[in-house]
Write a protein that holds these residues in place. Structure first.
Motif, PDB file in Angstrom:
ATOM      1  N   GLU A   1       0.911  -1.177   0.000  1.00 41.92           N
ATOM      2  CA  GLU A   1       0.026   0.049   0.000  1.00 41.92           C
ATOM      3  C   GLU A   1       0.932   1.162   0.070  1.00 41.92           C
ATOM      4  OE1 GLU A   1      -3.977  -1.766   2.281  1.00 41.92           O
ATOM      5  OE2 GLU A   1      -2.335  -0.710   3.451  1.00 41.92           O
ATOM      6  N   GLU A   2       1.971   1.299   0.720  1.00 43.06           N
ATOM      7  CA  GLU A   2       2.846   2.256   0.699  1.00 43.06           C
ATOM      8  C   GLU A   2       3.286   2.608  -0.696  1.00 43.06           C
ATOM      9  OE1 GLU A   2       3.522   4.609   2.670  1.00 43.06           O
ATOM     10  OE2 GLU A   2       2.698   3.858   4.569  1.00 43.06           O
ATOM     11  N   ALA A   3       3.751   1.696  -1.514  1.00 45.83           N
ATOM     12  CA  ALA A   3       4.337   1.786  -2.845  1.00 45.83           C
ATOM     13  C   ALA A   3       3.265   2.092  -3.659  1.00 45.83           C
ATOM     14  CB  ALA A   3       4.866   0.344  -3.188  1.00 45.83           C
ATOM     15  N   ARG A   4       2.087   1.770  -3.646  1.00 45.73           N
ATOM     16  CA  ARG A   4       0.902   1.978  -4.494  1.00 45.73           C
ATOM     17  C   ARG A   4       0.793   3.781  -4.160  1.00 45.73           C
ATOM     18  NH1 ARG A   4      -0.820   2.649  -9.282  1.00 45.73           N
ATOM     19  NH2 ARG A   4      -3.264   3.270  -9.285  1.00 45.73           N
TER      20      ARG A   4
ATOM     21  N   LEU B   1      -7.853  16.462 -10.531  1.00 45.41           N
ATOM     22  CA  LEU B   1      -6.808  15.467 -10.042  1.00 45.41           C
ATOM     23  C   LEU B   1      -7.606  14.210  -9.845  1.00 45.41           C
ATOM     24  CD1 LEU B   1      -4.701  17.726  -7.622  1.00 45.41           C
ATOM     25  CD2 LEU B   1      -4.370  17.104 -10.016  1.00 45.41           C
ATOM     26  N   ASN B   2      -8.063  13.497 -10.868  1.00 46.26           N
ATOM     27  CA  ASN B   2      -9.073  12.465 -10.877  1.00 46.26           C
ATOM     28  C   ASN B   2      -8.105  11.145 -10.663  1.00 46.26           C
ATOM     29  OD1 ASN B   2     -11.388  13.993 -11.181  1.00 46.26           O
ATOM     30  ND2 ASN B   2     -11.033  14.103 -13.154  1.00 46.26           N
ATOM     31  N   ILE B   3      -8.711  10.274  -9.679  1.00 46.01           N
ATOM     32  CA  ILE B   3      -7.784   9.212  -9.428  1.00 46.01           C
ATOM     33  C   ILE B   3      -8.679   8.100  -9.330  1.00 46.01           C
ATOM     34  CG2 ILE B   3      -5.763  10.103  -8.397  1.00 46.01           C
ATOM     35  CD1 ILE B   3      -6.997   9.628  -5.736  1.00 46.01           C
ATOM     36  N   ALA B   4      -8.455   6.871  -9.268  1.00 50.27           N
ATOM     37  CA  ALA B   4      -9.265   5.599  -9.302  1.00 50.27           C
ATOM     38  C   ALA B   4     -10.081   5.491  -7.754  1.00 50.27           C
ATOM     39  CB  ALA B   4      -8.483   4.074  -9.475  1.00 50.27           C
ATOM     40  N   PRO B   5     -11.075   4.820  -7.606  1.00 47.40           N
ATOM     41  CA  PRO B   5     -11.775   4.884  -6.192  1.00 47.40           C
ATOM     42  C   PRO B   5     -10.806   4.055  -5.324  1.00 47.40           C
ATOM     43  CG  PRO B   5     -13.328   4.391  -8.065  1.00 47.40           C
ATOM     44  CD  PRO B   5     -11.956   4.609  -8.579  1.00 47.40           C
ATOM     45  N   GLU B   6     -10.286   2.898  -5.779  1.00 45.02           N
ATOM     46  CA  GLU B   6      -9.166   2.261  -4.817  1.00 45.02           C
ATOM     47  C   GLU B   6      -8.212   3.145  -4.452  1.00 45.02           C
ATOM     48  OE1 GLU B   6     -10.397   1.249  -7.652  1.00 45.02           O
ATOM     49  OE2 GLU B   6     -11.554  -0.341  -7.235  1.00 45.02           O
ATOM     50  N   ASP B   7      -7.738   3.875  -5.412  1.00 50.75           N
ATOM     51  CA  ASP B   7      -6.551   4.811  -4.644  1.00 50.75           C
ATOM     52  C   ASP B   7      -7.012   6.083  -3.842  1.00 50.75           C
ATOM     53  OD1 ASP B   7      -4.764   3.476  -6.473  1.00 50.75           O
ATOM     54  OD2 ASP B   7      -4.979   4.863  -8.231  1.00 50.75           O
ATOM     55  N   PHE B   8      -8.271   6.530  -4.373  1.00 46.61           N
ATOM     56  CA  PHE B   8      -8.760   7.617  -3.483  1.00 46.61           C
ATOM     57  C   PHE B   8      -9.008   6.911  -1.910  1.00 46.61           C
ATOM     58  CE2 PHE B   8     -12.575   9.515  -1.366  1.00 46.61           C
ATOM     59  CZ  PHE B   8     -11.874  10.870  -1.323  1.00 46.61           C
TER      60      PHE B   8
ATOM     61  N   ARG C   1      -6.853   6.495   3.838  1.00 50.49           N
ATOM     62  CA  ARG C   1      -6.449   6.177   4.743  1.00 50.49           C
ATOM     63  C   ARG C   1      -5.030   6.342   5.219  1.00 50.49           C
ATOM     64  NH1 ARG C   1      -8.041   1.323   2.116  1.00 50.49           N
ATOM     65  NH2 ARG C   1      -6.026   0.766   1.902  1.00 50.49           N
ATOM     66  N   LYS C   2      -4.311   6.830   4.260  1.00 57.26           N
ATOM     67  CA  LYS C   2      -2.806   7.407   4.415  1.00 57.26           C
ATOM     68  C   LYS C   2      -2.854   8.765   5.238  1.00 57.26           C
ATOM     69  CE  LYS C   2       1.682   7.685   3.912  1.00 57.26           C
ATOM     70  NZ  LYS C   2       2.593   6.893   4.948  1.00 57.26           N
ATOM     71  N   PHE C   3      -3.906   9.793   5.031  1.00 60.14           N
ATOM     72  CA  PHE C   3      -3.886  10.988   5.473  1.00 60.14           C
ATOM     73  C   PHE C   3      -5.179  11.064   6.495  1.00 60.14           C
ATOM     74  CE2 PHE C   3      -1.842  11.431   1.536  1.00 60.14           C
ATOM     75  CZ  PHE C   3      -0.406  12.245   1.900  1.00 60.14           C
ATOM     76  N   ARG C   4      -5.477   9.871   7.119  1.00 58.80           N
ATOM     77  CA  ARG C   4      -6.759   9.812   8.169  1.00 58.80           C
ATOM     78  C   ARG C   4      -5.894  10.151   9.459  1.00 58.80           C
ATOM     79  NH1 ARG C   4      -8.198   6.337  11.905  1.00 58.80           N
ATOM     80  NH2 ARG C   4     -10.269   6.342  12.497  1.00 58.80           N
ATOM     81  N   ASP C   5      -6.802  11.254  10.343  1.00 57.85           N
ATOM     82  CA  ASP C   5      -6.810  11.834  11.383  1.00 57.85           C
ATOM     83  C   ASP C   5      -7.143  10.896  12.454  1.00 57.85           C
ATOM     84  OD1 ASP C   5      -5.765  14.335  13.048  1.00 57.85           O
ATOM     85  OD2 ASP C   5      -7.823  13.876  13.945  1.00 57.85           O
ATOM     86  N   ALA C   6      -6.151  10.553  13.482  1.00 56.16           N
ATOM     87  CA  ALA C   6      -6.619   9.419  14.387  1.00 56.16           C
ATOM     88  C   ALA C   6      -7.683   9.792  15.240  1.00 56.16           C
ATOM     89  CB  ALA C   6      -5.178   9.104  15.167  1.00 56.16           C
ATOM     90  N   GLU C   7      -7.821  11.184  15.523  1.00 59.72           N
ATOM     91  CA  GLU C   7      -8.986  11.521  16.485  1.00 59.72           C
ATOM     92  C   GLU C   7     -10.239  11.595  15.819  1.00 59.72           C
ATOM     93  OE1 GLU C   7      -7.624  15.072  18.379  1.00 59.72           O
ATOM     94  OE2 GLU C   7      -5.877  14.363  18.917  1.00 59.72           O
ATOM     95  N   THR C   8     -10.350  12.096  14.492  1.00 62.68           N
ATOM     96  CA  THR C   8     -11.805  12.578  14.223  1.00 62.68           C
ATOM     97  C   THR C   8     -12.199  11.691  12.876  1.00 62.68           C
ATOM     98  OG1 THR C   8     -10.632  14.035  12.579  1.00 62.68           O
ATOM     99  CG2 THR C   8     -11.495  15.033  14.636  1.00 62.68           C
TER     100      THR C   8
END
Length: 937
Positions: A355-358, A408-415, A420-427
């Protein structure tokens, strides 16, 4: 009579003070003008009687005097007395429990519940009655105090029993027996027939507060801890990691953890049950710190005492001093433990390797598009962040909308992967500053952490990018250039001198102890505010900052910089040395030597001769062509200079020369660019200064000063037509006095205080100036000589002067000559006072006779042409207008010479507004008289 009696009196006074809510020291201080802390015995007991209403017996007074008359001089130490009265208990008496020494204030205004005790059944009935009344009043919003205080005229909380029966808001179920029970309970203990309704109001209020507390405790007791916690993840957790996570969450969210535990601690002992600790910790920081049930249990087990209670006080003290040490002002050498880098930031979620590589591949593609399209993304995300204080998170739906809006359109799986990559832990929302900082290299967020800085995505170079890079001229690397301390200081001195900056203003706030040294980050921050940053006028690179920090490094501490030494070296551009007043013969170098050209400017002194000759040749040719065609060159360059700093790029310079049709070959263009280019760009101001030099404006200040001095040194202007005859001067004064009814004596008597009839010559002139006679200097001198006092030559006999002037109205001593005829003074026309020479008089009469003959022959009307020029109707015209009217009437031929004209002007001349005009009325009357008919022929 001992200390115990004084203590009883103090307890009585303390209760009275607490009941009335007063400060006794405020009354004593009025008698203590010197603030010594002592007052006399009479003043002390006077304050107790007048302000507290307390009359002490002689024995009680002696007890107070014996205790507080410390100096045995008849003065009582009221300051110590007030301190003891204000203390809730005796701090020095360790044999008694302090809780048993507390002074309880009376209910209201000194009253006590000294009623007869009720029976057990009556107390139970009264308690149930009060609870029903409280519910009834709360539901309907009734305030018992407002209902009864209309009958309380003196506002002392007491009314009569009959008034209480009338004003009491009684529910339907309350009977007369219940009211009798209330009256029996709250009857005034000393004054018969009165009821203290305020005590009843306070009891009802306290019952309402207790009901709210009982309901809150009941809810907390029934609450299940599993409803507040996330599901358990791993039972085997590390205690130190849990405490660090809680400490960081408390510090970031500014949580006061004590507020969530103290309601459980009824005895204020710092101990609560384990279930209460878990509930309080979950409510306080469970969601923010992402605590599971097992983690909270681990923390509770750690702070659990042998008796089964949890010491929450120790736990809260640890959290309150997470990154601080209590009483740090008493421990100046203590080292404060700082949180690790990135601990207080919002770190990115760590995904699996695939997932990090993708995610890196997707972010690299997006970063390449952002760089090519030069997108500024942060503003679009911030528009959706409208919560209080900017939470710097947005929802996933908003995140997708902004990406679609920016194309900046990307695939639904990439979105989903990016969410998940930039998810805030609190909210659970998306941390958009971290995303923008990852894909945009020009954006730097102030909340970045170390992991976020390391996760910047750099797009892989494509074949086209490598091709462009190979053919692009690389800019010189400033950090790799050799940096010398002298050049760097010269650049900083030039910046400070040009902008007139005071270096001390930018560093002294960081040096609170005035030690002369600050930390290196503070030194760099001060340089940035000084203007030596990317946002300022001159940017210092990291290598240049290191050179400054190493040169001014403190010999005592390696992380400190001697900013005072740096300030002295920089401010030497204004004056040097420091103690210049002690060296008067020292020559201060001129400030021009500290001015340096901009970086990248070529030193023309070291240019080759061929280069100089080529430059001079092309500049001469361009100058000749520009002067021949009279070209206005500056507007062409200003159109490209958007920042108005006097610089354009080399391409814009060549474009301007092409637009001006000033053609140059490539070697000539390179010679011009080498002469006028630097790191900022092409200095077109200097180029135009040599191409079309303008004459410097002449400094006229010195010449104007010279002219002003010459004007000030000049003598007074010569007089115009002064009168030499005394009769003429007196006649001028008499005419003015007669017309304006001026009493000269009223203006002159103030200068003669002794009524001597004399006054100084200077005062004589001053008085005549106040009368506004407009006499000239020579005319005033004639009057002073005529009326000079025979006693003192510096004085004037002003009474004689006043009599000579005022005889135009009447004569003195008329009572002695009743048969004498008094002639009335009449003001003669001004033109009649004109005096001509005999030759000019005869020549003027001949001219007037010729005009009169022509007027008689042709019956000429003289007034209408003159009246056309007389706009203000004052009977005068100017000399030119007079001559023009005679020309219109064909009478100018009868006045052939200039002498004849001058004679006519001089004969009929009058002065109007400081200008000599001609009185045409007198002229017409004279001509008509010589012609032998009236003014209307």
């Amino acid at each position: 009579m001992g200390v115990s009696d004084a203590s009883n009196i103090e307890a009585q006074i303390r209760t009275l003070v607490l009941t009335r809510r007063i400060r006794p020291s405020e009354f004593f201080i009025d008698f203590d003008r010197l603030r010594s802390g002592f007052v006399t015995e009479l003043q002390f007991f006077r304050v107790l009687w007048e302000n507290l209403g307390l009359k002490l017996s002689p024995e009680q007074q002696q007890a107070i005097i014996a205790k507080y008359d410390t100096k045995s001089n008849g003065n009582i130490n009221y300051r110590v007395f007030c301190e003891i009265i204000n203390q809730p208990f005796q701090a020095n008496d360790l044999g008694i429990d302090p809780r048993n020494q507390e002074a309880q204030a009376k209910e209201f205004l000194g009253t006590e519940r000294s009623v007869q005790p009720l029976g057990q059944d009556e107390e139970a009935t009264l308690d149930a009655l009060l609870r029903n009344l409280q519910k009834y009043y709360t539901y309907r919003g009734i305030n018992l105090r407002n209902c009864c205080e209309d009958f309380d005229r003196h506002h002392i909380g007491v009314i009569e029993e009959s008034q209480f029966y009338r004003s009491f808001p009684r529910p339907p179920e309350v009977t007369v027996e219940d009211l009798d029970l209330l009256v029996k309970k709250y009857r005034h203990p000393e004054r018969h027939g009165l009821v203290v309704y305020l005590n009843l109001h306070h009891d009802l209020t306290e019952i309402g507060k207790q009901a709210v507390r009982d309901e809150m405790n009941a809810r907390l007791g029934q609450m299940n801890i599993t409803d507040l916690l996330p599901p358990a993840e791993n039972a085997d957790v590390n205690l130190q990691q849990i405490l660090d996570k809680i400490r960081v969450a408390v510090f970031k969210n500014r949580v006061r953890t004590t507020e969530f535990f103290k309601d459980y601690d009824r005895h204020k002992c710092g101990m609560i049950t384990e279930n209460q600790f878990q509930c309080g910790l979950a409510l306080a920081i469970g969601k923010e710190a992402q605590l599971s049930r097992s983690e909270i249990q681990v923390v509770g087990e750690f702070y659990k005492q042998p008796n089964g209670m949890v010491n929450f006080k120790e736990f809260c003290d640890m959290l309150e001093n997470a990154f601080n040490i209590p009483d740090l002002d008493k421990k100046p050498t203590q080292v404060v433990v700082r949180p690790p880098v990135g601990a207080l930031g919002r770190n990115l979620v760590t995904l699996s390797d695939e997932e990090e590589a993708r995610a890196m591949e997707v972010l690299c593609v997006m970063a390449d598009q952002v760089r090519k399209r030069r997108l500024m993304m942060y503003q679009y995300f911030k528009d959706f962040d409208r919560s209080r204080a900017y939470s710097r998170v947005i929802t996933q739906t908003q995140f997708g909308r902004i990406l679609h809006f920016l194309s900046l359109n990307i695939a639904p799986e990439d979105f989903k992967l990016l969410c998940r990559k930039f998810r805030d832990a609190e909210t659970g929302d998306v941390n958009y500053p971290a995303f923008v900082q990852t894909v945009d290299r020009d954006f730097v967020n102030y909340t970045q952490s170390q992991t976020l800085e390391e996760s910047r995505m750099t797009p892989p170079p494509s074949a086209k990018t490598r091709e462009i890079t190979d053919h692009t001229i690389s800019a010189p690397n400033i950090q790799q250039e050799e940096i010398t301390y002298e050049d760097l200081m010269a650049r900083i001195r030039h910046h400070v001198l040009t902008n007139r900056l005071r270096v001390i203003e930018f560093f002294q706030d960081y040096d609170t102890l005035r030690s002369g040294s600050i930390s290196k980050p503070q030194f760099q921050r001060g340089l940035s505010v000084l203007g030596l940053s990317a946002l300022g006028q001159h940017r210092l690179t990291d290598a240049q900052l290191r050179v400054l920090c190493s040169y001014y490094q403190s010999p005592v501490a390696e992380d400190k910089v001697l900013w005072t030494k740096f300030m002295q070296d920089i401010e030497s551009v204004f004056t040097q040395p420091k103690d210049l007043e002690k060296m008067p013969s020292h020559k201060v170098p001129p400030q021009e030597i500290f001015r340096v050209p901009k970086p990248g400017t070529m030193d023309w002194r070291f240019a080759s001769e061929d280069h100089k000759a080529l430059h001079d040749q092309v500049m001469q040719r361009l100058q000749d062509k520009a002067n021949q065609r009279r070209i206005l060159t500056k507007p062409f360059f200003e159109d490209f200079d958007k920042h108005n700093n006097g610089y354009v790029t080399t391409k814009q310079f060549r474009q301007c020369l092409t637009m001006l049709d000033l053609k140059c070959t490539e070697p000539e263009m390179e010679a011009l660019e080498a002469r006028f280019c630097n790191d900022t760009g092409f200095n077109y101001i200097a180029f135009l200064g040599e191409l079309q030099p303008t004459e410097k404006p002449k400094l006229m200040y010195l010449e104007r000063q010279k002219e002003v001095r010459e004007v000030n040194q000049r003598t007074k202007n010569p007089e115009v037509d002064p009168s030499r005859d005394l009769e003429v001067i007196l006649l001028k004064i008499k005419n003015r006095v007669f017309k304006e009814r001026i009493r000269i004596y009223e203006w002159m008597k103030d200068y003669d205080k002794l009524h001597t009839g004399r006054m100084l010559k200077i005062n004589f002139r001053r008085a005549l100036d106040l009368c506004k006679f407009e006499l000239k200097e020579s005319e005033l001198a004639i009057l002073e000589d005529i009326f000079q006092s025979p006693v003192d030559p510096d004085y004037v006999e002003y009474l004689q002067f006043c009599e000579a002037i005022e005889n135009i109205f009447t004569k003195n001593h008329m009572e002695k000559t009743p048969l004498e005829d008094v002639q009335v003074f009449s003001v003669a026309d001004e033109w009649t006072q004109n005096r001509l020479s005999e030759e000019m008089e005869a020549q003027t009469l001949d001219a007037l006779q010729r005009i009169a003959d022509q007027v008689r022959k042709n019956r000429v009307q003289l007034y209408p042409p003159f009246e056309d020029y007389d706009r203000v109707k004052n009977g005068t015209v100017s000399r030119q207008q007079f001559r023009r009217v005679l020309k219109v009437l064909s009478l100018d031929s009868l006045v052939p010479g200039e002498n004849d004209w001058n004679g006519l002007w001089a004969r009929f001349q009058v002065k109007i507004g400081g200008k000599n005009d001609v009185d045409y009325n007198s002229f017409a009357k004279t001509v008509y008289g010589m012609a032998g008919f009236g003014p209307n022929p």
